[in-house]
Design a protein around this motif. Sequence first.
Motif, PDB file in Angstrom:
ATOM      1  N   PRO A 113       0.419  10.436   1.007  1.00  0.00           N
ATOM      2  CA  PRO A 113       0.690   8.989   1.009  1.00  0.00           C
ATOM      3  C   PRO A 113       0.122   8.345   2.268  1.00  0.00           C
ATOM      4  O   PRO A 113       0.061   8.969   3.333  1.00  0.00           O
ATOM      5  N   ARG A 114      -0.272   7.096   2.139  1.00  0.00           N
ATOM      6  CA  ARG A 114      -0.929   6.366   3.229  1.00  0.00           C
ATOM      7  C   ARG A 114      -0.078   6.298   4.501  1.00  0.00           C
ATOM      8  O   ARG A 114      -0.607   6.244   5.610  1.00  0.00           O
ATOM      9  N   ASP A 115       1.242   6.328   4.363  1.00  0.00           N
ATOM     10  CA  ASP A 115       2.086   6.195   5.549  1.00  0.00           C
ATOM     11  C   ASP A 115       2.367   7.528   6.251  1.00  0.00           C
ATOM     12  O   ASP A 115       3.134   7.576   7.197  1.00  0.00           O
ATOM     13  N   THR A 116       1.705   8.613   5.828  1.00  0.00           N
ATOM     14  CA  THR A 116       1.866   9.907   6.493  1.00  0.00           C
ATOM     15  C   THR A 116       1.180   9.857   7.852  1.00  0.00           C
ATOM     16  O   THR A 116       0.048   9.413   7.976  1.00  0.00           O
ATOM     17  N   LEU A 117       1.890  10.297   8.876  1.00  0.00           N
ATOM     18  CA  LEU A 117       1.355  10.279  10.239  1.00  0.00           C
ATOM     19  C   LEU A 117       0.789  11.647  10.606  1.00  0.00           C
ATOM     20  O   LEU A 117       1.462  12.661  10.439  1.00  0.00           O
ATOM     21  N   PRO A 118      -0.440  11.677  11.129  1.00  0.00           N
ATOM     22  CA  PRO A 118      -0.986  12.958  11.574  1.00  0.00           C
ATOM     23  C   PRO A 118      -0.500  13.291  12.987  1.00  0.00           C
ATOM     24  O   PRO A 118      -0.223  12.370  13.751  1.00  0.00           O
ATOM     25  N   PRO A 119      -0.366  14.535  13.369  1.00  0.00           N
ATOM     26  CA  PRO A 119      -0.634  15.685  12.521  1.00  0.00           C
ATOM     27  C   PRO A 119       0.494  15.935  11.523  1.00  0.00           C
ATOM     28  O   PRO A 119       1.661  15.688  11.811  1.00  0.00           O
ATOM     29  N   ASP A 120       0.086  16.427  10.358  1.00  0.00           N
ATOM     30  CA  ASP A 120       0.981  16.740   9.257  1.00  0.00           C
ATOM     31  C   ASP A 120       1.148  18.258   9.211  1.00  0.00           C
ATOM     32  O   ASP A 120       0.369  18.993   9.826  1.00  0.00           O
ATOM     33  N   LYS A 121       2.129  18.716   8.454  1.00  0.00           N
ATOM     34  CA  LYS A 121       2.371  20.165   8.380  1.00  0.00           C
ATOM     35  C   LYS A 121       1.206  20.933   7.778  1.00  0.00           C
ATOM     36  O   LYS A 121       1.022  22.100   8.056  1.00  0.00           O
ATOM     37  N   GLY A 122       0.372  20.281   6.952  1.00  0.00           N
ATOM     38  CA  GLY A 122      -0.761  20.966   6.340  1.00  0.00           C
ATOM     39  C   GLY A 122      -0.366  21.664   5.056  1.00  0.00           C
ATOM     40  O   GLY A 122       0.768  21.542   4.579  1.00  0.00           O
ATOM     41  N   ILE A 123      -1.311  22.400   4.490  1.00  0.00           N
ATOM     42  CA  ILE A 123      -1.059  23.074   3.209  1.00  0.00           C
ATOM     43  C   ILE A 123      -1.213  24.582   3.295  1.00  0.00           C
ATOM     44  O   ILE A 123      -1.038  25.286   2.316  1.00  0.00           O
ATOM     45  N   GLY A 124      -1.568  25.094   4.444  1.00  0.00           N
ATOM     46  CA  GLY A 124      -1.719  26.534   4.609  1.00  0.00           C
ATOM     47  C   GLY A 124      -1.919  26.848   6.073  1.00  0.00           C
ATOM     48  O   GLY A 124      -2.251  25.977   6.880  1.00  0.00           O
ATOM     49  N   GLY A 125      -1.720  28.094   6.436  1.00  0.00           N
ATOM     50  CA  GLY A 125      -1.904  28.477   7.834  1.00  0.00           C
ATOM     51  C   GLY A 125      -0.800  27.917   8.705  1.00  0.00           C
ATOM     52  O   GLY A 125       0.286  27.584   8.225  1.00  0.00           O
ATOM     53  N   PRO A 126      -1.081  27.757   9.995  1.00  0.00           N
ATOM     54  CA  PRO A 126      -0.055  27.260  10.904  1.00  0.00           C
ATOM     55  C   PRO A 126       0.368  25.829  10.560  1.00  0.00           C
ATOM     56  O   PRO A 126      -0.464  25.006  10.199  1.00  0.00           O
ATOM     57  N   SER A 127       1.646  25.562  10.668  1.00  0.00           N
ATOM     58  CA  SER A 127       2.157  24.227  10.387  1.00  0.00           C
ATOM     59  C   SER A 127       1.724  23.268  11.485  1.00  0.00           C
ATOM     60  O   SER A 127       1.685  23.631  12.653  1.00  0.00           O
ATOM     61  N   GLY A 128       1.377  22.043  11.098  1.00  0.00           N
ATOM     62  CA  GLY A 128       1.012  21.032  12.066  1.00  0.00           C
ATOM     63  C   GLY A 128      -0.482  20.876  12.268  1.00  0.00           C
ATOM     64  O   GLY A 128      -0.907  20.191  13.192  1.00  0.00           O
TER      65      GLY A 128
ATOM     66  N   GLU B  23       0.802  -1.208   0.000  1.00  0.00           N
ATOM     67  CA  GLU B  23       0.000   0.000   0.000  1.00  0.00           C
ATOM     68  C   GLU B  23       0.842   1.269   0.000  1.00  0.00           C
ATOM     69  O   GLU B  23       0.309   2.349   0.202  1.00  0.00           O
ATOM     70  N   GLU B  24       2.144   1.145  -0.240  1.00  0.00           N
ATOM     71  CA  GLU B  24       3.006   2.320  -0.151  1.00  0.00           C
ATOM     72  C   GLU B  24       2.581   3.424  -1.103  1.00  0.00           C
ATOM     73  O   GLU B  24       2.717   4.584  -0.796  1.00  0.00           O
ATOM     74  N   GLY B  25       2.060   3.068  -2.265  1.00  0.00           N
ATOM     75  CA  GLY B  25       1.663   4.083  -3.228  1.00  0.00           C
ATOM     76  C   GLY B  25       0.252   4.601  -3.016  1.00  0.00           C
ATOM     77  O   GLY B  25      -0.167   5.547  -3.667  1.00  0.00           O
ATOM     78  N   ALA B  26      -0.500   3.987  -2.108  1.00  0.00           N
ATOM     79  CA  ALA B  26      -1.884   4.393  -1.888  1.00  0.00           C
ATOM     80  C   ALA B  26      -1.935   5.735  -1.179  1.00  0.00           C
ATOM     81  O   ALA B  26      -1.026   6.106  -0.435  1.00  0.00           O
ATOM     82  N   GLY B  27      -3.006   6.449  -1.398  1.00  0.00           N
ATOM     83  CA  GLY B  27      -3.164   7.748  -0.772  1.00  0.00           C
ATOM     84  C   GLY B  27      -4.341   7.775   0.185  1.00  0.00           C
ATOM     85  O   GLY B  27      -5.227   6.916   0.135  1.00  0.00           O
ATOM     86  N   VAL B  28      -4.318   8.738   1.073  1.00  0.00           N
ATOM     87  CA  VAL B  28      -5.412   8.974   2.018  1.00  0.00           C
ATOM     88  C   VAL B  28      -5.690  10.470   2.043  1.00  0.00           C
ATOM     89  O   VAL B  28      -4.856  11.285   1.644  1.00  0.00           O
ATOM     90  N   TRP B  29      -6.869  10.811   2.515  1.00  0.00           N
ATOM     91  CA  TRP B  29      -7.219  12.221   2.646  1.00  0.00           C
ATOM     92  C   TRP B  29      -6.687  12.789   3.954  1.00  0.00           C
ATOM     93  O   TRP B  29      -6.718  12.133   4.986  1.00  0.00           O
ATOM     94  N   PHE B  30      -6.216  14.012   3.870  1.00  0.00           N
ATOM     95  CA  PHE B  30      -5.877  14.808   5.038  1.00  0.00           C
ATOM     96  C   PHE B  30      -6.678  16.095   4.942  1.00  0.00           C
ATOM     97  O   PHE B  30      -7.109  16.494   3.859  1.00  0.00           O
ATOM     98  N   TYR B  31      -6.894  16.734   6.090  1.00  0.00           N
ATOM     99  CA  TYR B  31      -7.669  17.970   6.149  1.00  0.00           C
ATOM    100  C   TYR B  31      -6.849  19.016   6.863  1.00  0.00           C
ATOM    101  O   TYR B  31      -6.387  18.802   7.986  1.00  0.00           O
ATOM    102  N   ASP B  32      -6.639  20.146   6.195  1.00  0.00           N
ATOM    103  CA  ASP B  32      -5.934  21.261   6.806  1.00  0.00           C
ATOM    104  C   ASP B  32      -6.967  22.073   7.573  1.00  0.00           C
ATOM    105  O   ASP B  32      -7.875  22.662   6.976  1.00  0.00           O
ATOM    106  N   GLN B  33      -6.849  22.076   8.898  1.00  0.00           N
ATOM    107  CA  GLN B  33      -7.871  22.694   9.734  1.00  0.00           C
ATOM    108  C   GLN B  33      -7.929  24.208   9.604  1.00  0.00           C
ATOM    109  O   GLN B  33      -9.008  24.787   9.746  1.00  0.00           O
TER     110      GLN B  33
END
Length: 177
Positions: A56-71, A37-47
């Motif tokens: 990628p599926r192996d990304t651990l939350p919390p993630d840096k996000g895509i905008g606003g405060p990191s994390g 499943e290394e190539g599989a993706g999952v949804w993340f939400y930037d709060q």
Amino acid sequence: MRPPNSTTWKLAAAVALAVFAVAFVSERFGGFHRTGEEGAGVWFYDQSAKRLYAMPRDTLPPDKGIGGPSGDGVRAVVVAFRGEQNDPRKRRIAYLESYTPELKQLLDQIRTAHVSGQPFAGGVPARNSDFVQTNTLVKSVEDSAWHAASSPEGQRAMTAWRSWRGPDGQAPVICVP
């Protein structure tokens, strides 16, 4: 000894082509088997940006996000009704999921050991263990507070979407990017 005729050359070319085809197919499908499943993706939400993004599926939350405060990027379980999964306007976030710093650190250490080909020296808790369930935090998008997945509030957040129904009474299905 006779010189080879055109039939022999054609046969040799066909065998070579077949060997090449088998090698090509083995490499392609063998690669899928190896990577799992290394190539599989999952949804993340930037709060802070209030936007979904794929990771990628192996990304651990919390993630840096895509905008606003990191994390402030957290895993999102996204659902839609059957046949509407590819329409971004029809998708809904069922619930959000994040990890405590302790669980994230442990999972990161396990992943680092796995990637380096080394055995992990510590104990690996099961997904349904008390440690993992207590250190996995969940909430609905509207909630302000996070709850342990094992708590009654956490269980409600993770299961509320199962009662949602579409216009024809159909249940939602989980969407992946």
